[in-house]
Motif scaffolding. Structure first.
Motif, PDB file in Angstrom:
ATOM      1  N   UNK A 194       0.837  -1.211   0.000  1.00  0.00           N
ATOM      2  CA  UNK A 194       0.000   0.000   0.000  1.00  0.00           C
ATOM      3  C   UNK A 194       0.863   1.249   0.000  1.00  0.00           C
ATOM      4  N   UNK A 195       2.015   1.179   0.652  1.00  0.00           N
ATOM      5  CA  UNK A 195       2.905   2.341   0.783  1.00  0.00           C
ATOM      6  C   UNK A 195       3.974   2.395  -0.301  1.00  0.00           C
ATOM      7  N   UNK A 196       3.924   1.468  -1.241  1.00  0.00           N
ATOM      8  CA  UNK A 196       4.866   1.487  -2.350  1.00  0.00           C
ATOM      9  C   UNK A 196       6.260   1.005  -1.987  1.00  0.00           C
ATOM     10  N   UNK A 197       6.356   0.109  -1.016  1.00  0.00           N
ATOM     11  CA  UNK A 197       7.643  -0.417  -0.570  1.00  0.00           C
ATOM     12  C   UNK A 197       7.783  -1.862  -1.037  1.00  0.00           C
ATOM     13  N   UNK A 198       8.921  -2.182  -1.629  1.00  0.00           N
ATOM     14  CA  UNK A 198       9.194  -3.546  -2.075  1.00  0.00           C
ATOM     15  C   UNK A 198       9.365  -4.464  -0.871  1.00  0.00           C
ATOM     16  N   UNK A 199       8.944  -5.733  -1.021  1.00  0.00           N
ATOM     17  CA  UNK A 199       9.116  -6.734   0.039  1.00  0.00           C
ATOM     18  C   UNK A 199       9.974  -7.877  -0.480  1.00  0.00           C
ATOM     19  N   UNK A 200      10.933  -8.266   0.328  1.00  0.00           N
ATOM     20  CA  UNK A 200      11.731  -9.459   0.070  1.00  0.00           C
ATOM     21  C   UNK A 200      11.415 -10.462   1.174  1.00  0.00           C
ATOM     22  N   UNK A 201      10.926 -11.633   0.797  1.00  0.00           N
ATOM     23  CA  UNK A 201      10.639 -12.687   1.758  1.00  0.00           C
ATOM     24  C   UNK A 201      11.788 -13.673   1.797  1.00  0.00           C
ATOM     25  N   UNK A 202      12.379 -13.865   2.971  1.00  0.00           N
ATOM     26  CA  UNK A 202      13.557 -14.712   3.096  1.00  0.00           C
ATOM     27  C   UNK A 202      13.239 -15.960   3.906  1.00  0.00           C
ATOM     28  N   UNK A 203      13.713 -17.102   3.424  1.00  0.00           N
ATOM     29  CA  UNK A 203      13.492 -18.372   4.099  1.00  0.00           C
ATOM     30  C   UNK A 203      14.780 -19.183   4.116  1.00  0.00           C
ATOM     31  N   UNK A 204      14.922 -20.085   5.091  1.00  0.00           N
ATOM     32  CA  UNK A 204      16.042 -21.027   5.058  1.00  0.00           C
ATOM     33  C   UNK A 204      15.871 -22.003   3.895  1.00  0.00           C
ATOM     34  N   UNK A 205      16.969 -22.465   3.352  1.00  0.00           N
ATOM     35  CA  UNK A 205      16.884 -23.460   2.280  1.00  0.00           C
ATOM     36  C   UNK A 205      16.145 -24.707   2.746  1.00  0.00           C
ATOM     37  N   UNK A 206      16.269 -25.028   4.031  1.00  0.00           N
ATOM     38  CA  UNK A 206      15.632 -26.221   4.560  1.00  0.00           C
ATOM     39  C   UNK A 206      14.238 -26.011   5.095  1.00  0.00           C
TER      40      UNK A 206
END
Length: 317
Positions: A194-206
């Motif tokens: 909504x605020x025009x900010x990019x999101x990066x979702x990070x997860x462990x490989x496992x």
């Protein structure tokens, strides 16, 4: 689960104002993410040591306001940070909270829950067996499952993080968030988009429930085997989280356990910040090159929890 809207998040912010601790945001040192401007959201300073207190407070407050909280109160049986958050929030309103844990549950967790006012019932060799006992208790008493009763409310509560981040730091380009089952991710992504900010979702490989779902274009079960599984060990992503990831064009990245461990130790050795492995996952992804920021990109990292044993952190004096 319905995706929280920005309106839901604004309502949650008003509802939990004064109940949760204000977010502390600090500029990261230049060694954290060279070439970018980093900002650390220290949500591990929140009540109960994690962001879970926000969603829990919003859920309990909403149920009390609407007179839909049953006399038997809440039941929690995740064996994780969520239980602490729900029990703490229940205590704010004098709501009964019963927690079901496996017999092998850490004594420290049991003690903390009881200290917050929960009735803790131990039984079963696994948490799955304890959860079965919890369901039987709910069927008998009318108590509600705090974790699944209204996921929109809990996700919206988590999304209030973003409102406080942008209040503290103007012109954020990107927010990096660790992803487990997707509650915090959904709330954060809704607000950020909504605020025009990019999101990066990070997860462990496992433990990559979101990453795998995006590749398959469908929610599916994944195997979980990661140092960060105690907080990010979801076997499947919430459907709303997958919807938001597609709608907001989220960048999904994964990082190995070795980099997560190294980043957690770096935060302690150089910055005297103690967090869970899960909370270090987002920063680890960038340090490992899983996401390459543009020069001067202004990036916020949510350090979302610190319910960890610091005994394995090296001490450098």
């Amino acid at each position: 689960m319905l995706s929280p809207t920005f309106g839901d998040i604004k309502t949650a912010a008003d509802r939990i104002d004064g109940l949760v601790r204000p977010l502390v945001v600090t500029a990261g040192d230049t060694d954290l993410v060279p070439g970018a401007e980093s900002f650390l959201a220290l949500e591990f300073l929140q009540h109960t040591g994690s962001f879970k207190a926000r969603g829990a407070a919003n859920l309990v407050a909403a149920l009390v306001e609407s007179n839909t909280m049953p006399d038997a109160g809440l039941v929690a049986s995740t064996g994780r940070n969520a239980d602490l958050g729900f029990v703490w929030a229940a205590g704010l309103f004098g709501v009964p909270a019963t927690v079901f844990l496996a017999e092998t549950a850490p004594a420290a967790m049991v003690s903390r829950l009881r200290g917050l006012g929960a009735e803790v019932r131990l039984g079963g060799a696994t948490q799955a067996e304890a959860h079965s006992a919890a369901r039987a208790f709910m069927n008998r008493t009318g108590a509600i499952d705090a974790y699944t009763s209204d996921e929109t409310l809990t996700a919206a509560g988590a999304g209030t993080l973003v409102l406080e981040m942008v209040s503290a730091v103007s012109d954020l380009d990107t927010i990096v968030v660790a992803v487990g089952a997707g509650g915090m991710f959904s709330g954060v992504t809704s607000a950020a988009d909504h605020l025009g900010i990019r999101v990066v979702g990070a997860e462990p490989e496992g433990s990559q429930a979101l990453h795998a779902a995006l590749a398959a274009d469908a929610v599916l079960d994944v195997e979980v085997d990661s140092i960060a599984a105690d907080s990010l060990g979801a076997q499947r992503i919430w459907s709303a989280a997958l919807e938001w990831a597609c709608l907001a064009d989220v960048r999904s990245v994964v990082v190995g356990d070795a980099d997560i461990i190294a980043t957690r130790r770096l935060l302690w050795d150089r910055h005297r910040i103690i967090v869970e492995h899960g909370a270090a996952t987002g920063l680890a992804a960038l340090r490992a090159g899983a996401y390459q920021p543009n020069p001067g990109e202004r990036i916020g990292f949510i350090l979302c929890g610190a319910n960890t044993d610091p005994a394995d952190l090296s001490y450098t004096g």
